[in-house]
Motif scaffolding. Structure first.
Motif, PDB file in Angstrom:
ATOM      1  N   SER B 250       0.868  -1.201   0.074  1.00  0.00           N
ATOM      2  CA  SER B 250       0.066   0.113   0.133  1.00  0.00           C
ATOM      3  C   SER B 250       0.619   1.308   0.048  1.00  0.00           C
ATOM      4  O   SER B 250       0.501   2.261  -0.547  1.00  0.00           O
ATOM      5  CB  SER B 250      -1.012  -0.008   1.331  1.00  0.00           C
ATOM      6  OG  SER B 250      -1.766  -1.124   1.209  1.00  0.00           O
ATOM      7  N   VAL B 267      -0.967   5.805   5.133  1.00  0.00           N
ATOM      8  CA  VAL B 267      -1.411   4.368   4.520  1.00  0.00           C
ATOM      9  C   VAL B 267      -0.687   3.233   4.707  1.00  0.00           C
ATOM     10  O   VAL B 267      -1.387   1.872   5.088  1.00  0.00           O
ATOM     11  CB  VAL B 267      -1.230   4.552   2.958  1.00  0.00           C
ATOM     12  CG1 VAL B 267      -1.849   3.397   2.076  1.00  0.00           C
ATOM     13  CG2 VAL B 267      -1.949   5.716   2.234  1.00  0.00           C
ATOM     14  N   ALA B 270      -2.152   2.494   8.257  1.00  0.00           N
ATOM     15  CA  ALA B 270      -3.287   1.798   8.154  1.00  0.00           C
ATOM     16  C   ALA B 270      -3.253   0.503   7.555  1.00  0.00           C
ATOM     17  O   ALA B 270      -4.119  -0.430   7.954  1.00  0.00           O
ATOM     18  CB  ALA B 270      -4.109   2.891   7.139  1.00  0.00           C
ATOM     19  N   HIS B 274      -5.132  -2.586   9.814  1.00  0.00           N
ATOM     20  CA  HIS B 274      -6.312  -2.912   9.019  1.00  0.00           C
ATOM     21  C   HIS B 274      -7.020  -4.114   9.569  1.00  0.00           C
ATOM     22  O   HIS B 274      -8.295  -4.295   9.732  1.00  0.00           O
ATOM     23  CB  HIS B 274      -6.198  -2.994   7.500  1.00  0.00           C
ATOM     24  CG  HIS B 274      -5.697  -4.211   6.871  1.00  0.00           C
ATOM     25  ND1 HIS B 274      -4.459  -4.700   6.976  1.00  0.00           N
ATOM     26  CD2 HIS B 274      -6.599  -5.264   6.320  1.00  0.00           C
ATOM     27  CE1 HIS B 274      -4.566  -5.590   6.475  1.00  0.00           C
ATOM     28  NE2 HIS B 274      -5.717  -6.111   5.928  1.00  0.00           N
ATOM     29  N   ARG B 322      -6.877   9.982  10.564  1.00  0.00           N
ATOM     30  CA  ARG B 322      -7.561   9.343   9.731  1.00  0.00           C
ATOM     31  C   ARG B 322      -7.536   7.803   9.734  1.00  0.00           C
ATOM     32  O   ARG B 322      -8.326   7.222   8.765  1.00  0.00           O
ATOM     33  CB  ARG B 322      -7.310   9.968   8.406  1.00  0.00           C
ATOM     34  CG  ARG B 322      -7.779  11.735   8.414  1.00  0.00           C
ATOM     35  CD  ARG B 322      -7.481  12.188   6.937  1.00  0.00           C
ATOM     36  NE  ARG B 322      -8.279  11.446   5.906  1.00  0.00           N
ATOM     37  CZ  ARG B 322      -7.432  11.029   4.917  1.00  0.00           C
ATOM     38  NH1 ARG B 322      -6.393  11.159   4.856  1.00  0.00           N
ATOM     39  NH2 ARG B 322      -8.308  10.356   4.015  1.00  0.00           N
ATOM     40  N   ILE B 326      -9.874   5.121   7.657  1.00  0.00           N
ATOM     41  CA  ILE B 326      -9.132   4.436   6.413  1.00  0.00           C
ATOM     42  C   ILE B 326      -9.314   2.714   6.585  1.00  0.00           C
ATOM     43  O   ILE B 326      -9.746   1.994   5.748  1.00  0.00           O
ATOM     44  CB  ILE B 326      -7.804   4.875   6.063  1.00  0.00           C
ATOM     45  CG1 ILE B 326      -7.845   6.504   5.792  1.00  0.00           C
ATOM     46  CG2 ILE B 326      -7.249   4.176   4.919  1.00  0.00           C
ATOM     47  CD1 ILE B 326      -6.461   6.994   5.752  1.00  0.00           C
ATOM     48  N   GLN B 329     -12.458   0.912   6.247  1.00  0.00           N
ATOM     49  CA  GLN B 329     -13.116   0.798   5.172  1.00  0.00           C
ATOM     50  C   GLN B 329     -12.489  -0.080   4.064  1.00  0.00           C
ATOM     51  O   GLN B 329     -12.830  -0.141   2.848  1.00  0.00           O
ATOM     52  CB  GLN B 329     -13.123   2.178   4.298  1.00  0.00           C
ATOM     53  CG  GLN B 329     -14.030   3.255   5.319  1.00  0.00           C
ATOM     54  CD  GLN B 329     -14.063   4.577   4.426  1.00  0.00           C
ATOM     55  OE1 GLN B 329     -13.409   4.914   3.449  1.00  0.00           O
ATOM     56  NE2 GLN B 329     -15.008   5.472   4.903  1.00  0.00           N
ATOM     57  N   HIS B 330     -11.379  -0.846   4.501  1.00  0.00           N
ATOM     58  CA  HIS B 330     -10.794  -1.663   3.560  1.00  0.00           C
ATOM     59  C   HIS B 330     -11.489  -2.667   2.949  1.00  0.00           C
ATOM     60  O   HIS B 330     -11.309  -3.328   2.075  1.00  0.00           O
ATOM     61  CB  HIS B 330      -9.285  -2.181   4.222  1.00  0.00           C
ATOM     62  CG  HIS B 330      -9.566  -3.273   4.902  1.00  0.00           C
ATOM     63  ND1 HIS B 330      -9.948  -3.175   6.458  1.00  0.00           N
ATOM     64  CD2 HIS B 330      -9.469  -4.808   5.041  1.00  0.00           C
ATOM     65  CE1 HIS B 330     -10.075  -4.581   6.978  1.00  0.00           C
ATOM     66  NE2 HIS B 330      -9.803  -5.187   6.103  1.00  0.00           N
ATOM     67  N   GLU B 349     -12.803   6.512   1.281  1.00  0.00           N
ATOM     68  CA  GLU B 349     -11.570   7.236   1.161  1.00  0.00           C
ATOM     69  C   GLU B 349     -10.634   6.577   0.191  1.00  0.00           C
ATOM     70  O   GLU B 349     -10.731   5.446   0.111  1.00  0.00           O
ATOM     71  CB  GLU B 349     -11.018   7.065   2.527  1.00  0.00           C
ATOM     72  CG  GLU B 349     -11.738   7.656   3.817  1.00  0.00           C
ATOM     73  CD  GLU B 349     -11.886   9.264   3.901  1.00  0.00           C
ATOM     74  OE1 GLU B 349     -10.827   9.841   3.337  1.00  0.00           O
ATOM     75  OE2 GLU B 349     -13.093   9.601   3.890  1.00  0.00           O
ATOM     76  N   GLU B 351      -7.653   6.267   0.333  1.00  0.00           N
ATOM     77  CA  GLU B 351      -6.612   5.446   0.801  1.00  0.00           C
ATOM     78  C   GLU B 351      -7.024   4.124   0.935  1.00  0.00           C
ATOM     79  O   GLU B 351      -6.369   2.915   0.815  1.00  0.00           O
ATOM     80  CB  GLU B 351      -6.007   5.901   2.295  1.00  0.00           C
ATOM     81  CG  GLU B 351      -5.104   7.284   2.124  1.00  0.00           C
ATOM     82  CD  GLU B 351      -5.993   8.541   2.232  1.00  0.00           C
ATOM     83  OE1 GLU B 351      -7.122   8.318   1.933  1.00  0.00           O
ATOM     84  OE2 GLU B 351      -5.513   9.441   2.637  1.00  0.00           O
ATOM     85  N   ALA B 352      -8.369   3.875   1.594  1.00  0.00           N
ATOM     86  CA  ALA B 352      -8.975   2.878   1.851  1.00  0.00           C
ATOM     87  C   ALA B 352      -9.113   1.860   0.377  1.00  0.00           C
ATOM     88  O   ALA B 352      -9.210   0.795   0.348  1.00  0.00           O
ATOM     89  CB  ALA B 352     -10.565   2.842   2.260  1.00  0.00           C
TER      90      ALA B 352
END
Lengths: 434, 434
Positions: B250, B267, B270, B274, B322, B326, B329-330, B349, B351-352
């Motif tokens: 990512s 990112v 996140a 995740h 954030r 992020i 929402q993956h 988002e 990034e997601a």
């Protein structure tokens, strides 16, 4: 809470870098200019003297910059700023406001040299105005200036004669606060004062930004450890909140036994982390309501080894480097019948002995599937019988004193742990310093 | 790796705080004193001029202190120090050594102004000597001084005429390094040079200590997140190393798509975080080899909600705030058929969307109980068919370019993740800055 402001007791920085290498001619003391009605524009001679005095102040300011940037604690830093501002500007008092961008307010940590929280909307009063415009304001007669806000004066019974108000800008030139020099001794603020306060304001802004950032990174780290501890404990309802409570008790015991706040913080974090290895223990074992089988005990005991393994993979700094060792020994017992290494007496770290008593104390004072919680007195009495056998006597005494102070835990569940959490924020400073 | 030293291209600090408020008479420029054979002891007039020049340098030094203490990156800080040292002392080059207390060595980050790692035992050469004694040494004829170490000179083809060597002491007065000013333009170092370098050395020591500490706290935080990610993934052998790989991919995709290193770092973190919610998914589900039942899918899907819940309890700073959003929402998909919120298109988002493609790519390119790993090309082709339906086209393009650069994953297990780990250290800077 912190101590009262200390500007009257602390020694301001008056000496330059080193007496031996200080070769400048003695600069006139800053308060030698207490003449009545000093000229706004100095003559050639006075200007030269003024310049030299001003330059001498830059020399002091370099030293002040080092001092401020070495201070890690934000509250102590703000105190220091006030002391050095009064010294450098030869003023009676100094106010310091920070911008709260979310609320569009200024809040004072220290106003008129007194530690108090005051909030002003941006745009209100001299400080609020400067925070918006970014322009320095030099008021020679504050009592008759419409822009001045006299609320604070009235509150603390103080008369502001003259006041120099200036923005604090960070490296991006964003205004992060306002500094006010108040009541210059014997005269008004002149151009050289404005210039030196400008330089000082730059130093102040950098030091505040750094201290704030450092505090925030530490908070982030602490909150992460905290959250993970709670999450791992919560895999079994029986142990919910356990690590938070052990950490809390252990820190209190450490302080009670005379350890420094920094040392106690190491114990605190080791307490939070001591059961991290349980992440590797199967749920079937963690949530088994009955007495465990021998095979299940083997798996359960392995959590200590796993705690040490997990923590040893992490990068710790300074004194925190001892945390894997301490946390990995919380099930060792004085008589060598603990695990995983069957260590005895002196082989066990003192901090691990603190964890051991707090760990057992918490386990016994909360409800288990198979029994109701035991009372604190009962538990302490039982554990005291094992002093010298399983538990360290000093640590037991410390625990007994702490329990006396904080009282018997009432229904210690996650909620209690959360209440403890609220109390502990003020204790999570100062652990990072070489 | 970092860029080459930039002292020839960067602009040194020559202007005081602000032109408008700078009221001092023009001080003589530091290199106006290039007269042949300057007197060792100046007369009254010269001394006065010297004093003024020196004081002017303090004014510059205050500004330099702000600049150095604002620099968060240790390597850039060291470059800055060299630039400002040469400017302030009017020298040709500067060397900077740090103490490695464990190995009882000095190591240079920048020697003779050139970025290179040199190691000297404490006590060897002028720098090594000063690191031990703490005494400043001013050598006027370095070619005939027995204490000087000429190894570096020879290596870089440079002749050191004169050299001023001074310890860097931290706030505890511990020697943390040594600074060497080399080849004063046109003359030797005088007392005022010694004094100003002493002041500069204090500023330098504070800024290095702060930058080092900040880097270390960040490293500690990163290593903690990393360790927890690996540990949680390892609860199921099928997902071992998954979060590390998703984070790695990512970050690369983010950079490939033109995001800044700081944005890419958000990112990256996140990605590491995740799947944290999987800590709440029962092992029976995590390790179920066969296709999951609907009830099991419900539990499995809940991990995304739990990820967001866990992360929302944490204290994040700056742009990292954030991350809970992020990471939560993956599993959303463009067509609204993702979970947990059935978001569509622009509601997700960006990034997601990056995490989504990297998450699926990694899941398909590793072995599962029920199938062998698929080839990268095959996976990319399959996923490309879902662009605009499930996956964002830009993110897919970014992923395809990254896969082309880093190649097909070979047996991506924990070991691979560890190799990736080694590569990523240089990318974990710079994410904390307002």
């Amino acid at each position: 809470m912190l101590d009262e402001p200390s500007e009257n007791t602390s020694e301001p920085l008056t000496t330059p870098f080193s007496e031996t290498s200080f070769t400048s001619p003695a600069a006139p003391a800053t308060n030698s200019g207490k003449a009545e009605n000093p000229p706004k524009r100095a003559g050639a001679d006075e200007r030269r003297q003024g310049v030299r005095r001003e330059d001498h102040r830059y020399k002091i300011l370099v030293r002040v910059a080092c001092l401020l940037n070495s201070e890690m604690d934000l509250d102590r830093l703000l105190d220091l700023i006030i002391i050095e501002a009064n010294n450098l500007l030869d003023t009676d008092r100094t106010s310091l406001y920070l911008v709260d961008a979310d609320k569009k307010e200024l809040y004072s940590k220290i106003a008129l040299g007194i530690r108090q929280e005051i909030r002003l909307p941006l745009g209100t009063g001299l400080a609020g105005l400067v925070a918006v415009t970014g322009e320095t304001i030099n008021v020679e007669d504050a009592q008759h200036d419409g822009r001045a806000y006299h609320g604070v004066d009235r509150e603390v019974g103080y008369i502001t004669r003259n006041v120099l108000t200036m923005p604090l800008r960070n490296h991006n030139h964003t205004i992060i606060g306002v500094i006010q020099s108040i009541n210059k001794h014997g005269k008004s603020f002149d151009e050289s004062d404005i210039e030196i306060l400008e330089a000082f304001a730059s130093v102040v802004a950098v030091s505040i930004e750094n201290a704030t950032l450092r505090r925030d990174i530490e908070r982030m780290f602490n909150s992460f450890v905290d959250t993970m501890a709670s999450t791992i404990d919560a895999r079994s309802p029986q142990t919910a909140g356990h690590s938070n409570r052990v950490a809390f008790y252990s820190q209190k015991v450490a302080l009670e036994l005379g350890m420094t706040p920094r040392q106690a913080q190491v114990v605190y974090l080791a307490g939070l982390l001591h059961d991290f290895g349980k992440i590797g223990v199967p749920e079937a074992v963690l949530t088994n309501p009955g007495p465990l089988s021998e095979a299940e005990w083997v798996l359960m005991r392995r959590h200590v080894v796993q705690t040490k393994e997990i923590l040893s993979n992490m990068y710790f700094i300074g004194e925190l480097k001892r945390i894997p060792l301490i946390a990995g020994q919380h099930h060792e017992r004085l008589n060598g019948k603990g695990y995983p290494q069957n260590l005895t007496g002196e082989q066990i770290e003192f901090e691990a002995k603190i964890l051991a008593v707090c760990d057992v104390y918490d386990a016994l004072t909360v409800k288990r599937y198979y029994r109701n919680p035991l009372g604190a007195g009962e538990v302490l009495e039982y554990m005291s019988g094992l002093v010298g056998i399983e538990f360290d006597g000093t640590c037991m005494e410390g625990l007994a004193r702490v329990v006396k102070i904080i009282g018997t835990p009432q229904n210690p569940t996650n909620d209690t742990a959360e209440q403890l959490y609220l109390q502990k924020d003020r204790n999570t400073r100062d652990y990072i310093r070489g």
